[in-house]
Design a protein around this motif. Structure first.
Motif, PDB file in Angstrom:
ATOM      1  N   ARG A 279       9.395  16.913 -28.415  1.00 15.07           N
ATOM      2  CA  ARG A 279       8.696  16.287 -29.487  1.00 15.07           C
ATOM      3  C   ARG A 279       7.580  15.289 -29.234  1.00 15.07           C
ATOM      4  N   ALA A 280       8.112  14.319 -28.324  1.00 12.65           N
ATOM      5  CA  ALA A 280       7.055  13.059 -27.735  1.00 12.65           C
ATOM      6  C   ALA A 280       5.813  14.109 -27.058  1.00 12.65           C
ATOM      7  N   THR A 281       6.255  14.892 -26.228  1.00 14.05           N
ATOM      8  CA  THR A 281       5.128  15.710 -25.504  1.00 14.05           C
ATOM      9  C   THR A 281       4.239  16.438 -26.487  1.00 14.05           C
ATOM     10  N   ALA A 282       4.699  17.331 -27.135  1.00 10.70           N
ATOM     11  CA  ALA A 282       3.744  18.138 -28.178  1.00 10.70           C
ATOM     12  C   ALA A 282       2.902  17.179 -28.851  1.00 10.70           C
ATOM     13  N   PHE A 283       3.499  16.092 -29.595  1.00  8.27           N
ATOM     14  CA  PHE A 283       2.672  15.290 -30.492  1.00  8.27           C
ATOM     15  C   PHE A 283       1.394  14.585 -29.639  1.00  8.27           C
ATOM     16  N   LEU A 284       1.862  13.862 -28.507  1.00  9.13           N
ATOM     17  CA  LEU A 284       1.064  13.185 -27.771  1.00  9.13           C
ATOM     18  C   LEU A 284      -0.334  14.059 -27.254  1.00  9.13           C
ATOM     19  N   ILE A 285       0.139  15.186 -27.009  1.00  7.25           N
ATOM     20  CA  ILE A 285      -0.853  16.185 -26.287  1.00  7.25           C
ATOM     21  C   ILE A 285      -1.763  16.663 -27.693  1.00  7.25           C
ATOM     22  N   ALA A 286      -1.325  16.910 -28.650  1.00 10.96           N
ATOM     23  CA  ALA A 286      -1.874  17.228 -29.939  1.00 10.96           C
ATOM     24  C   ALA A 286      -2.734  15.840 -30.435  1.00 10.96           C
ATOM     25  N   ASP A 287      -2.409  14.743 -29.747  1.00 14.62           N
ATOM     26  CA  ASP A 287      -3.464  13.714 -30.346  1.00 14.62           C
ATOM     27  C   ASP A 287      -4.323  13.202 -29.187  1.00 14.62           C
ATOM     28  N   GLY A 288      -4.635  13.993 -28.237  1.00 12.32           N
ATOM     29  CA  GLY A 288      -5.357  13.795 -27.275  1.00 12.32           C
ATOM     30  C   GLY A 288      -4.922  13.262 -25.824  1.00 12.32           C
ATOM     31  N   VAL A 289      -3.624  12.942 -25.612  1.00  9.22           N
ATOM     32  CA  VAL A 289      -3.143  12.544 -24.429  1.00  9.22           C
ATOM     33  C   VAL A 289      -2.699  13.616 -23.355  1.00  9.22           C
ATOM     34  N   LEU A 290      -3.376  13.539 -22.092  1.00  5.15           N
ATOM     35  CA  LEU A 290      -3.014  14.411 -21.235  1.00  5.15           C
ATOM     36  C   LEU A 290      -2.297  13.837 -20.032  1.00  5.15           C
ATOM     37  N   PRO A 291      -1.385  14.457 -19.324  1.00  4.90           N
ATOM     38  CA  PRO A 291      -0.587  13.768 -18.307  1.00  4.90           C
ATOM     39  C   PRO A 291      -1.375  13.563 -17.228  1.00  4.90           C
ATOM     40  N   VAL A 299       2.518   7.599 -18.928  1.00  4.31           N
ATOM     41  CA  VAL A 299       3.796   7.408 -19.644  1.00  4.31           C
ATOM     42  C   VAL A 299       3.858   8.985 -20.246  1.00  4.31           C
ATOM     43  N   LEU A 300       3.201   9.811 -20.645  1.00  2.54           N
ATOM     44  CA  LEU A 300       3.354  10.903 -21.070  1.00  2.54           C
ATOM     45  C   LEU A 300       3.929  11.779 -19.712  1.00  2.54           C
ATOM     46  N   ARG A 301       3.384  11.324 -18.703  1.00  2.00           N
ATOM     47  CA  ARG A 301       3.748  12.345 -17.525  1.00  2.00           C
ATOM     48  C   ARG A 301       5.313  11.879 -17.229  1.00  2.00           C
ATOM     49  N   LEU A 345      -3.710  24.574 -26.459  1.00  2.00           N
ATOM     50  CA  LEU A 345      -3.641  23.247 -25.281  1.00  2.00           C
ATOM     51  C   LEU A 345      -2.387  22.950 -24.934  1.00  2.00           C
ATOM     52  N   ILE A 346      -1.280  22.428 -25.706  1.00  2.00           N
ATOM     53  CA  ILE A 346       0.055  22.205 -25.452  1.00  2.00           C
ATOM     54  C   ILE A 346       0.469  23.320 -24.727  1.00  2.00           C
ATOM     55  N   GLN A 347       0.545  24.475 -24.843  1.00  3.10           N
ATOM     56  CA  GLN A 347       1.186  25.456 -24.156  1.00  3.10           C
ATOM     57  C   GLN A 347       0.643  25.332 -22.524  1.00  3.10           C
ATOM     58  N   LYS A 348      -0.747  25.197 -22.348  1.00  2.00           N
ATOM     59  CA  LYS A 348      -1.322  25.442 -20.960  1.00  2.00           C
ATOM     60  C   LYS A 348      -0.779  24.177 -20.155  1.00  2.00           C
ATOM     61  N   VAL A 349      -0.967  22.987 -21.074  1.00  5.26           N
ATOM     62  CA  VAL A 349      -1.075  21.592 -20.253  1.00  5.26           C
ATOM     63  C   VAL A 349       0.384  21.609 -19.945  1.00  5.26           C
ATOM     64  N   VAL A 350       1.592  21.837 -20.620  1.00  6.94           N
ATOM     65  CA  VAL A 350       3.150  21.613 -20.548  1.00  6.94           C
ATOM     66  C   VAL A 350       3.502  22.544 -19.504  1.00  6.94           C
ATOM     67  N   LYS A 351       2.978  23.690 -19.404  1.00  6.16           N
ATOM     68  CA  LYS A 351       3.359  24.903 -18.274  1.00  6.16           C
ATOM     69  C   LYS A 351       2.680  24.350 -16.802  1.00  6.16           C
ATOM     70  N   GLN A 352       1.395  24.022 -16.878  1.00 14.09           N
ATOM     71  CA  GLN A 352       0.741  23.728 -15.810  1.00 14.09           C
ATOM     72  C   GLN A 352       1.341  22.266 -15.172  1.00 14.09           C
ATOM     73  N   ASP A 576     -16.896  16.455 -21.168  1.00 13.37           N
ATOM     74  CA  ASP A 576     -15.465  16.511 -20.408  1.00 13.37           C
ATOM     75  C   ASP A 576     -14.525  17.492 -21.538  1.00 13.37           C
ATOM     76  N   PHE A 577     -13.863  18.322 -20.963  1.00 15.84           N
ATOM     77  CA  PHE A 577     -12.968  19.256 -21.835  1.00 15.84           C
ATOM     78  C   PHE A 577     -11.708  19.810 -21.324  1.00 15.84           C
ATOM     79  N   SER A 578     -10.754  19.994 -21.976  1.00 18.91           N
ATOM     80  CA  SER A 578      -9.508  20.451 -21.340  1.00 18.91           C
ATOM     81  C   SER A 578      -9.377  21.856 -20.844  1.00 18.91           C
ATOM     82  N   HIS A 579      -9.358  22.240 -19.776  1.00 24.72           N
ATOM     83  CA  HIS A 579      -9.263  23.601 -19.076  1.00 24.72           C
ATOM     84  C   HIS A 579      -8.528  23.609 -17.702  1.00 24.72           C
TER      85      HIS A 579
END
Length: 869
Positions: A279-291, A299-301, A345-352, A576-579
């Motif tokens: 839950r913390a992971t999905a919500f933080l990424i959705a609000d723009g935090v990336l590990p 903290v997310l990482r 975005l959540i799927q790609k970030v978490v899997k990577q 700057d973009f998420s990719h």
């Protein structure tokens, strides 16, 4: 009762009491460097409580998403091991801003719990503030509860630690009253008598000297955890039994093939950790935090890696965490639509991140094995290594303790704590955030937000002058914000000329940085403001095309593309973009073509104002984690782009002129950067590019149109020349090798050639050694080569018939010690490097000694087994 029903009942109840129902604020605090994440419902109202900000309503209610991990409120290591600790949770809140106070707040809470939710009043108990040396007991609240029907024996007084709340060392504060529920069971008193609602009465303003000043308009901040309320209402043992978390727990159980027993077993703890952290992971990424390794992102990482490590303990040997996070999106998206918007975005970030961490995890295990290989049962593992495993490789100390226990080792926890304190001291302030000067806050409170007029020039009045900065009552100078840099220009009057070198936007103020050219300015002066309009026009071109670029990228690359930062300047733009992979040349060309196509359509830009919800319904893009006002400004750049934006723009897409991408590359994990130019800057870029091509073509005696063909021909000529040179070197080395054979010595009946060579590459040295060895027939070749001021190589080559008596790798290792290096290799061929070429002759001079003593020593090759003698 289902959590969705409870949440809605709460919001509907307070709506019926004339509260404005508000969306949850993003998890990233706005303009608040004191917080890692939003950790309570009142955070978005801090400035309202202190009177520095006003809203159109006096009462509000919300279901606020919160994260407590890192900083002062850090429950991370407790999560999964207790029934009620979480990194992510929802806070049901009701707030009064100088409107109702103690009487109504208590009455609303009691009515909601006992009449709407039908909770048994006999199971509810109350605590109130008992007072201290500065303040009397809160007898007013105590009497209010008695009048509501709460017996005196279920009302108790507690000290400031439990029943007095403050924002920080200074600011709004006041006594609070808590409502507790007796569950008739629990592992301890805090588990059985569970706090469910905390109502804070903000009636004081704590000064810097610690004194308390009564607030002119006392307020209410009341908060109740949704997870705890669900647990109590359904008489569950644990928050993890509620529908908020149980589905995620069962997903872990199903995937792992293990049953969830709702116990303290390692497997159950791991399932709860994963459920919470997803839950913390999905919500933080959705609000723009990336590990990443900095601030909030770190903290997310940590949260993600803790979940992944627990997955490994459950036996997940392949990426799994992205699937659990996908279930979070599915479960919560109807309440929090930002999750579905960020799903890709959540799927790609978490899997990577999981793929990356699994490699790190393997390296961490190797470090543990290396650190403990020389230790035996009963020995102690040093705490510094344990902390390094924790901090660098994401190994919580408890995992290292388990690994150590399996080997019969203890851990030096004292050293661990010292290493931890050293790290904390070194990384203090590691958020990378800066505070806002008190002066700016005071000026904002005094004057309010600066009014901005989008025009080239206008008469202005000076409100304040300080530290080479000034404020104007109204200004045509745009203050840096939203990626767009601030304006420059002039302020003029009779005998006065002031240069505006930059303009910043700080807490609503347009702060003008100035340099006096002639005369001085003072408060009240009236001047003429003139913006550097040519510069602004270039900035507007770059800002408008940034919107088109964002839309084009999402269309061509996918909806996971999210803006992570930008710079809009007169000479370029940066986006700057998420990719997660480099853009291919053809993708860059396609983006350029699409953006230019939209420019050439010459569609009008349109600005409109509406509520945030209406803007999102109309498809407007909002920056994740950004805080927006009740009314937002929506910019349409033609029919292709619709975003929330407060910046300045061109009137039509055609006004942009043209667009060129100048570079694309990595910025951080999962984030890439494009730099580009538009309009006048694109023309200047093309002119410089043309001049460069012309000069290069002239140097190569060709034309720009024939440059590729000419370059290919030159490269082929160079390749042919190198091939011819290699053949000459080969021929020369063969002849030289033949002449060197005569220098071979006889050592213990073996032909040995030892030679220091010059003007060869290390690669050619190997070829040379092969030729010498072949010409010897049977023997040993030892060659030395200086390759730089502090570099040298030693090579040893043996013919096959001698490998049972000698070992090339062992011999070269001994010789390398002399030249400050090390090396090894096969029994018949080995090479080493060194850093002391001046000792190369000394090393080669020891070959004879080493060979004579090689029999029955470490330098020898395969030895006879004495047992077979």
């Amino acid at each position: 009762m289902h959590s969705a029903e409870i949440r809605q009942k709460f919001l509907d109840f307070f709506k019926s009491k004339n509260h404005q129902v508000l969306r949850s604020a993003p998890l990233l605090p706005q303009d608040d460097p004191t917080l890692l994440f939003v950790n309570a419902g009142m955070v978005q109202f801090k400035e309202v409580f202190t009177g520095k900000e006003t809203r159109s309503y006096k009462r509000a209610t919300s279901s606020q998403k919160c994260v407590r991990a890192g900083g002062k409120h850090n429950d991370l290591e407790k999560v999964g091991r207790t029934a009620r600790h979480h990194t992510f949770f929802e806070m049901l809140g009701n707030f009064s801003f100088g409107d109702y106070f103690k009487k109504e707040a208590c009455a609303y809470a009691w009515e909601f719990l006992t009449q709407v939710l039908k909770m048994d009043p006999k199971k509810l108990s109350i605590t109130v503030f008992e007072g201290d040396t500065d303040l009397p007991p809160d007898t007013e609240t105590e009497e209010i509860w008695k009048k509501l029907g709460v017996p005196a024996n279920r009302i108790s007084r507690k000290g400031a630690e439990d029943n007095f709340w403050s924002m920080g060392d200074t600011g709004a504060c006041g006594p609070c009253t808590e409502i507790h529920y007796d569950r008739d069971f629990g592992e301890d008193e805090g588990d059985q008598i569970m706090e469910i609602w905390n109502i804070v009465f903000m009636q004081y303003d704590r000064q810097s000297d610690g004194s308390l000043k009564p607030l002119p308009a006392p307020s209410v901040d009341a908060g109740m955890g949704l997870e705890r309320l669900c647990t109590v209402l359904n008489n569950f043992k644990s928050n993890y039994d509620t529908d908020l978390l149980q589905g995620l727990v069962q997903a872990c159980a199903s995937r792992s093939g293990k049953n969830y027993q709702n116990s303290d077993s390692d497997n159950d703890v791991s399932m709860r950790v994963i459920a919470d952290h997803s839950r913390a992971t999905a919500f933080l990424i959705a609000d723009g935090v990336l590990p990443s390794n900095e601030g909030r992102c770190y903290v997310l990482r940590r949260i993600m890696r803790r979940a992944i490590r627990h997955g490994a303990r459950l036996g997940f040997d392949k990426p799994f965490f992205h699937d659990i996070c996908a279930q979070v999106v599915s479960q919560y998206q109807s309440v929090y639509p930002e999750l579905s918007e960020a799903q890709a975005l959540i799927q790609k970030v978490v899997k990577q991140e999981e793929l990356s961490f699994r490699r790190t995890l393997a390296r961490g295990l190797e470090l543990f094995k290396s650190a403990s290989k020389s230790l035996t049962k009963g020995d102690q593992l040093d705490g510094t290594t344990v902390f390094k495993l924790y901090e660098t490789y994401g190994f919580p100390a408890d995992l290292t303790a388990v690994l150590a226990e399996e080997k019969g080792l203890s851990i030096n926890w004292s050293d661990f704590e010292k290493a931890q304190k050293t790290h904390e001291k070194a990384s203090a302030g590691g958020l990378g955030l800066t505070g806002i000067k008190d002066l700016y806050r005071e000026l904002a409170e005094q004057f309010g937000p600066t009014k901005f007029a989008d025009k080239p020039s206008m008469p202005v009045e000076v409100l304040a002058v300080f530290d080479h900065e000034l404020l104007l009552k109204e200004t045509p100078f745009y203050g840096e914000s939203g990626g767009q840099i601030g304006d420059t220009g002039l302020l003029t009057a009779d005998g006065v000329e002031i240069k505006i070198t930059d303009t910043k936007k700080i807490v609503g103020l347009h702060v003008h940085q100035i340099k006096a050219i002639k005369g001085q300015v003072k408060v009240g002066d009236k001047l003429q403001a003139v913006v550097d309009w040519e510069r602004r026009e270039r900035i507007r071109q770059h800002h408008s095309v940034t919107h088109l670029l964002h839309a084009a990228m999402r269309q061509q690359l996918g909806s996971h593309i999210i803006q992570k930062g930008s710079l809009v300047a007169p000479d370029r733009l940066r986006f700057d973009f998420s990719h997660f992979e480099p853009l291919k040349p053809e993708q860059i060309s396609q983006l350029e073509s699409l953006v230019n196509q939209w420019i050439f359509e010459n569609q009008p830009a349109k600005i409109s104002y509406m509520s945030l919800d209406d803007a999102k319904k109309q498809g407007a893009m909002a920056l994740f984690g950004e805080k927006y006002a009740e009314k937002v400004r929506v910019l349409d750049m033609g029919p292709h782009s619709r975003e929330l934006c407060g910046g300045t723009h061109r009137e039509r897409t055609g006004d942009i002129g043209s667009f060129r991408i100048t570079s694309e590359g990595p910025l951080a994990a999962g984030i890439r950067r494009i730099e580009a130019v538009a309009g006048y800057a694109a023309v200047e870029y093309a002119q410089k590019e043309r001049a460069l091509l012309s000069n290069v073509a002239k140097s190569l005696k060709t034309t720009p149109g024939s440059l590729l063909e000419r370059t290919q021909n030159l490269l082929q000529e160079l390749k042919d020349s190198r091939k011819e040179l290699d053949q000459l070197h080969h021929k020369a080395s063969t002849q030289q090798a033949a002449s060197l054979i005569s220098e071979a010595q006889d050592i213990a009946g073996i032909k040995v050639l030892v030679k220091k060579l010059e003007n060869l590459s290390p690669k050619m040295l190997q070829t040379y050694a092969d030729k010498l060895r072949n010409q010897l027939g049977s023997g040993i070749v030892v060659l030395g080569l200086e390759t730089g001021p502090d570099k040298c190589n030693i090579l040893v080559a043996l013919t096959k018939d001698l490998t049972k008596r000698f070992h090339a790798g062992k011999l070269v290792g001994e010789l390398a010690k002399v030249v400050g290096g090390k090396g090894g290799g096969r029994p018949d061929f080995a090479m080493a490097g060194g850093t002391k070429p001046e000792k190369l002759d000394e090393a080669l001079g020891q070959v004879k000694e080493h060979l004579k003593g090689a029999t029955n020593t470490a330098l020898g090759g395969a030895q006879r087994n004495p047992g077979n003698a």
